[in-house]
Design an enzyme around this catalytic site. Structure first.
Site, PDB file in Angstrom:
ATOM      1  N   ARG A 286      32.498  55.499  27.234  1.00 31.91           N
ATOM      2  CA  ARG A 286      33.266  56.674  27.681  1.00 31.91           C
ATOM      3  C   ARG A 286      34.494  56.845  26.789  1.00 31.91           C
ATOM      4  O   ARG A 286      34.882  57.937  26.439  1.00 31.91           O
ATOM      5  CB  ARG A 286      33.667  56.537  29.160  1.00 31.91           C
ATOM      6  CG  ARG A 286      34.658  57.604  29.601  1.00 31.91           C
ATOM      7  CD  ARG A 286      34.798  57.743  31.114  1.00 31.91           C
ATOM      8  NE  ARG A 286      34.774  56.517  31.860  1.00 31.91           N
ATOM      9  CZ  ARG A 286      35.767  55.601  31.880  1.00 31.91           C
ATOM     10  NH1 ARG A 286      36.867  55.803  31.197  1.00 31.91           N
ATOM     11  NH2 ARG A 286      35.630  54.506  32.588  1.00 31.91           N
TER      12      ARG A 286
ATOM     13  N   TYR B 160      32.967  85.037  27.551  1.00 29.46           N
ATOM     14  CA  TYR B 160      31.861  84.454  28.313  1.00 29.46           C
ATOM     15  C   TYR B 160      32.221  84.439  29.809  1.00 29.46           C
ATOM     16  O   TYR B 160      33.329  84.037  30.181  1.00 29.46           O
ATOM     17  CB  TYR B 160      31.596  83.043  27.788  1.00 29.46           C
ATOM     18  CG  TYR B 160      30.646  82.258  28.635  1.00 29.46           C
ATOM     19  CD1 TYR B 160      29.369  82.758  28.919  1.00 29.46           C
ATOM     20  CD2 TYR B 160      30.998  81.034  29.169  1.00 29.46           C
ATOM     21  CE1 TYR B 160      28.490  82.052  29.716  1.00 29.46           C
ATOM     22  CE2 TYR B 160      30.121  80.311  29.954  1.00 29.46           C
ATOM     23  CZ  TYR B 160      28.870  80.832  30.232  1.00 29.46           C
ATOM     24  OH  TYR B 160      28.002  80.130  31.012  1.00 29.46           O
TER      25      TYR B 160
ATOM     26  N   ASP C 144      37.968  80.422  20.957  1.00 30.38           N
ATOM     27  CA  ASP C 144      36.577  80.032  21.189  1.00 30.38           C
ATOM     28  C   ASP C 144      35.782  80.554  19.989  1.00 30.38           C
ATOM     29  O   ASP C 144      35.596  81.758  19.821  1.00 30.38           O
ATOM     30  CB  ASP C 144      36.084  80.639  22.511  1.00 30.38           C
ATOM     31  CG  ASP C 144      34.663  80.194  22.861  1.00 30.38           C
ATOM     32  OD1 ASP C 144      33.892  79.885  21.929  1.00 30.38           O
ATOM     33  OD2 ASP C 144      34.318  80.179  24.048  1.00 30.38           O
TER      34      ASP C 144
ATOM     35  N   LYS D 279      25.234  76.155  21.302  1.00 30.84           N
ATOM     36  CA  LYS D 279      24.814  77.387  20.639  1.00 30.84           C
ATOM     37  C   LYS D 279      24.518  77.143  19.151  1.00 30.84           C
ATOM     38  O   LYS D 279      23.650  76.352  18.838  1.00 30.84           O
ATOM     39  CB  LYS D 279      25.880  78.452  20.873  1.00 30.84           C
ATOM     40  CG  LYS D 279      26.323  78.578  22.349  1.00 30.84           C
ATOM     41  CD  LYS D 279      25.165  78.983  23.226  1.00 30.84           C
ATOM     42  CE  LYS D 279      25.433  79.212  24.701  1.00 30.84           C
ATOM     43  NZ  LYS D 279      26.471  78.523  25.423  1.00 30.84           N
TER      44      LYS D 279
HETATM   45  C1  LIG Z   1      31.356  81.886  23.914  1.00 31.85           C
HETATM   46  C2  LIG Z   1      31.021  80.794  24.877  1.00 31.85           C
HETATM   47  N1  LIG Z   1      31.941  79.867  25.162  1.00 31.85           N
HETATM   48  C3  LIG Z   1      31.684  78.852  26.026  1.00 31.85           C
HETATM   49  C4  LIG Z   1      30.460  78.748  26.660  1.00 31.85           C
HETATM   50  C5  LIG Z   1      30.212  77.611  27.627  1.00 31.85           C
HETATM   51  O1  LIG Z   1      29.477  76.624  27.009  1.00 31.85           O
HETATM   52  P1  LIG Z   1      28.414  75.655  27.749  1.00 31.85           P
HETATM   53  O2  LIG Z   1      27.339  76.509  28.302  1.00 31.85           O
HETATM   54  O3  LIG Z   1      27.979  74.731  26.639  1.00 31.85           O
HETATM   55  O4  LIG Z   1      29.161  74.925  28.815  1.00 31.85           O
HETATM   56  C6  LIG Z   1      29.468  79.690  26.379  1.00 31.85           C
HETATM   57  C7  LIG Z   1      28.143  79.600  27.044  1.00 31.85           C
HETATM   58  O5  LIG Z   1      27.353  80.498  27.020  1.00 31.85           O
HETATM   59  C8  LIG Z   1      29.755  80.737  25.468  1.00 31.85           C
HETATM   60  O6  LIG Z   1      28.835  81.683  25.182  1.00 31.85           O
END
Ligand SMILES: Cc1ncc(COP(=O)(O)O)c(C=O)c1O
Length: 390
Positions: free
Chosen positions: A58, A111, A184, A209
């Protein structure tokens, strides 16, 4: 660390770092590929005698560490931390940087899970937020509450409307007000855009992704401009436990090796599909930062290498027409998520963004989002042509 550690990242090009950064040959065996260290604990040579600095997985694991160093090098940051998901990464950043009573500025397009985190988890914890248009730098500046705003959060290009935020200008606003800018960078990836070089303090990723790239893993990443902040996030992670496991870290590390070639192909294919969609009679607005008519086109051209593999469009026939297109494609698979080698199609209003359906963040119900994969683009265009035929 080895030859390609984060300190000499600037000496090598992106494609080289993606394959080597943080990944010297294994010192025990010479294995060229980073082993999957499937171990929870590490033998100590006498009490306190740690061999490689590792005591418990961890706290630290060599496979995860290789991924963290690779991500940091690709984002030109000081420290990477690999999480079990993008949401775990987002939550850690906000809890380390903010305290109850603080305030955050968030975009009006992002998101849906990010909004859910703010509204359902962090707001009850005591974190206030104000939303502002991702395109409108002046509105973002106006939303800042001097002394109370600790974070300006942007997603650029945004999900699902592909809005573009001016990273350098917003970084300056954050700096002037004593806040941190978090970007992000999931849609763009560090191959197309490096927010830390533009002044951002923290980059977050859903490595699920494009970083992983094959829709076979869920993961998250944080890269910080300051090593101290990165260490604080790693300490939070060790205290709360949202770590990437070694198998998952390995999959993302493997995905990163081909990120540059995949992204170029995603961009090529997306551009062809946008050309096709903009000329189609059933299609209304098309959202893609590479379009000259996109409000953020000039900005995207200056802060991104290319415009990415995500495309959204509205149907002149409304919601039912959008549902029909999603149900009719044969190569584009109807599914959430994005960034894999395979093409995906979805209806954000009822799928990825259903959690914000009743809020100011709701998206149009006739909007279709494509994650354009790297299949033959001729096949992809034929698939959409067929699906758009009434
Ligand atoms: C732009 C973006 N940020 C964060 C996330 C969250 O990521 P996760 O699904 O790996 O928890 C997503 C998920 O679709 C996303 O599209």
């Amino acid at each position: 660390m080895g030859l390609f550690d984060t300190s000499d990242a600037r000496a090598y090009d992106f494609e080289t770092l993606a394959i080597h950064a943080g990944q010297p040959a294994d010192s025990a065996t010479g294995a060229v590929m980073t082993p999957i260290f499937a171990t929870s604990t590490y033998k100590q040579d006498g009490v306190g005698g740690l061999r490689g600095g590792y005591e418990y997985s961890r706290t630290g694991n060599p496979t995860r560490r290789a991924l963290e160093d690779c991500l940091a090098a690709l984002e030109q940051g000081a420290r990477g931390v690999a999480f079990s998901s993008g949401m775990a990464a987002e939550d850690a950043v906000l809890r380390v940087v903010c305290s109850p009573g603080d305030h955050v500025v968030i975009p009006d397009d992002a998101y849906g899970g990010t909004f859910r985190l703010f509204r359902q988890v962090l707001q009850p914890w005591g974190l206030e937020h104000t939303s502002a248009s991702v395109h409108d730098t002046a509105a973002i500046a106006a939303a800042v509450r001097p002394g109370r705003t600790k974070v300006i959060w942007v997603e650029t290009p945004s999900n699902p409307l592909l809005g573009v935020a001016d990273i350098a200008a917003i970084a300056q606003i954050a700096k002037d007000s004593g806040a941190l800018l978090v970007v992000d960078n999931t849609f763009a990836t560090p191959y197309l855009q490096q927010p830390i070089a533009l002044g951002a303090d923290i980059v977050v990723h859903s490595t699920t992704k494009y970083a992983g790239g094959h829709s076979d893993v869920v993961g998250g990443g944080v890269v910080t401009a300051s090593a101290q902040l990165g260490d604080a996030i790693a300490t939070f992670q060790n205290s709360t436990g949202g770590t990437a496991g070694p198998f998952d870290a390995y999959l993302v590390l493997r995905g990163l090796k081909t990120l540059a070639v995949r992204m170029d192909r995603h961009c090529d294919n997306a551009e062809r599909i946008v050309d096709f969609l903009t000329g189609h009679e059933a299609v209304g607005a098309v959202f893609y930062p590479g379009l000259a008519s996109h409000p953020g086109h000039g900005l995207a051209a200056s802060q991104m290498k290319r415009f990415g593999g995500m495309v959204a469009f509205r149907l002149r026939g409304g919601h039912q027409a959008a549902v029909d297109v999603c149900n009719k494609t044969r190569i584009f698979t109807l599914a959430e998520s994005l960034g894999g080698v395979e093409s995906l199609i979805e209806l954000p209003a009822t799928m990825t963004h259903a959690s914000v359906a009743d809020s100011e963040f709701a998206v149009p119900d006739d909007l279709v989002r494509l994650s354009v994969g790297i299949e033959s683009v001729d096949d992809l265009v034929d698939d959409l042509r067929h699906a758009l035929t009434a």
